[in-house]
Design a protein around this motif. Sequence first.
Motif, PDB file in Angstrom:
ATOM      1  N   GLY A 182       3.442   7.137  -2.016  1.00 15.68           N
ATOM      2  CA  GLY A 182       2.360   7.251  -2.789  1.00 15.68           C
ATOM      3  C   GLY A 182       2.641   8.412  -4.016  1.00 15.68           C
ATOM      4  N   ASP A 183       3.851   9.212  -3.811  1.00 20.73           N
ATOM      5  CA  ASP A 183       4.138  10.366  -4.497  1.00 20.73           C
ATOM      6  C   ASP A 183       5.488  10.070  -5.353  1.00 20.73           C
ATOM      7  OD1 ASP A 183       5.723  10.478  -2.372  1.00 20.73           O
ATOM      8  OD2 ASP A 183       5.809  12.626  -2.564  1.00 20.73           O
ATOM      9  N   GLU A 204       0.819  -1.192   0.072  1.00 26.49           N
ATOM     10  CA  GLU A 204      -0.137  -0.086   0.064  1.00 26.49           C
ATOM     11  C   GLU A 204       0.899   1.370  -0.027  1.00 26.49           C
ATOM     12  OE1 GLU A 204      -3.131   0.167  -0.213  1.00 26.49           O
ATOM     13  OE2 GLU A 204      -3.565  -1.973  -0.127  1.00 26.49           O
ATOM     14  N   VAL A 205       1.112   1.692  -1.133  1.00 27.20           N
ATOM     15  CA  VAL A 205       2.163   2.621  -1.264  1.00 27.20           C
ATOM     16  C   VAL A 205       1.683   4.021  -0.418  1.00 27.20           C
ATOM     17  CG1 VAL A 205       3.207   2.006  -3.474  1.00 27.20           C
ATOM     18  CG2 VAL A 205       1.202   3.582  -3.434  1.00 27.20           C
ATOM     19  N   ASP A 206       0.398   4.474  -0.371  1.00 23.98           N
ATOM     20  CA  ASP A 206       0.382   5.767   0.468  1.00 23.98           C
ATOM     21  C   ASP A 206       0.593   5.367   1.900  1.00 23.98           C
ATOM     22  OD1 ASP A 206      -0.572   7.039  -1.729  1.00 23.98           O
ATOM     23  OD2 ASP A 206      -2.523   5.958  -1.804  1.00 23.98           O
ATOM     24  N   ARG A 243       1.031   7.179 -11.782  1.00 19.42           N
ATOM     25  CA  ARG A 243       0.603   5.870 -11.772  1.00 19.42           C
ATOM     26  C   ARG A 243      -0.225   5.385 -12.923  1.00 19.42           C
ATOM     27  NH1 ARG A 243      -1.889   5.390  -5.424  1.00 19.42           N
ATOM     28  NH2 ARG A 243      -0.653   6.983  -4.599  1.00 19.42           N
ATOM     29  N   LEU A 295       6.203   3.721  -9.535  1.00 21.75           N
ATOM     30  CA  LEU A 295       4.560   3.384  -9.486  1.00 21.75           C
ATOM     31  C   LEU A 295       4.127   3.150 -11.107  1.00 21.75           C
ATOM     32  CD1 LEU A 295       3.475   5.836  -6.985  1.00 21.75           C
ATOM     33  CD2 LEU A 295       4.262   3.769  -6.386  1.00 21.75           C
TER      34      LEU A 295
END
Length: 339
Positions: free
Chosen positions: A151-152, A144-146, A156, A230
């Motif tokens: 996440g940044d 879960e990258v966030d 994506r 990502l």
Amino acid sequence: MEFDTSATAGLAAWCAGNGVALDGPPRLTLIAGGRSNLTYRVADGTGDRYVLRRPPTGGVLQSAHDVGREYRIITGLATTDVPVPVAHGLCTDETVLGAPFYVMSMVPGTVLAGDEDGAGYPVHARREASTDLVRVLAAVHRVEVDAVGLGDLGRRDNYGARQLRRWLRQFRLTTRRRLPLVEELHDQLERTIPPQRFTGLVHGDFRPGNVLLSPEGRINAVLDWELATLGDTLADLGWLVATWRQPGEAELLESPTAHPGFALREELVAAYQAGTGRDVSDLPWYQAFALWRLACIFEGIFVRYSAGVMGDDGVDPAAEGERVVRFAEAARDAFARLG
């Protein structure tokens, strides 16, 4: 690249100021085999302690050798199911060693880079090693990258198109010769990009040569995250399958897996599909893309070794240049099988 006394003294001072324990002056030894960022074993009075990663000494494309990004990734993955070394610190002060670097723990294990490595690896552990590669790859794609602060890390969407643009740009910035097949293949791949079905963390170079294996076939750590981003996770499976060698096949890229006991490509794909439940019907495109990307990557390797900026680890620059052409031809053949 060798370091003089002042450089190792600077490293010792940086370690002392950043909580990286050393028993005596550090000694750095280049670990042979790396063709991208330079990797050094760091020893002190008690023996080997750490591993240090830094960019090559010249001819660097910043996006391809960002050790700060690599450090961030392994730090973010520390709380996940993906096994990575412990990151001890990042230095962005280039006066210490002449370039940014980071220090991580030394993890025990065997790297299976080439044919001799595969032949020497215990026969009883080869099947387990194959299985664990797929298990860990699935774990990478479940991150879960966030939640882990990644996440940044990159955009994506439109992974295939972005990667094709990126590697063609890298190739054009790097190359000093005319290789029209690489350009032609880019155009063919661009016209046939499949839809992006699954999005997550993509390692970018997931294969036996970038993991540390125990004698029992378990992965102790995944290494070399410098190409991670990502995007479409099927790209990693395509890369693993494209670089996986079976009995009787030529060793286009160093591969340990053409010996009895290692899984076959179709078994890797079946295990991944069973473990993730994901659709892998577009995998052939990603195999062709992987081989084309290898041609682009190895053109950069060829140029850097030709310029003498990768350290003295016995690599023949001319052989690397010939390998680029073979990768491009293999990508052409793989693409022809798509129809």
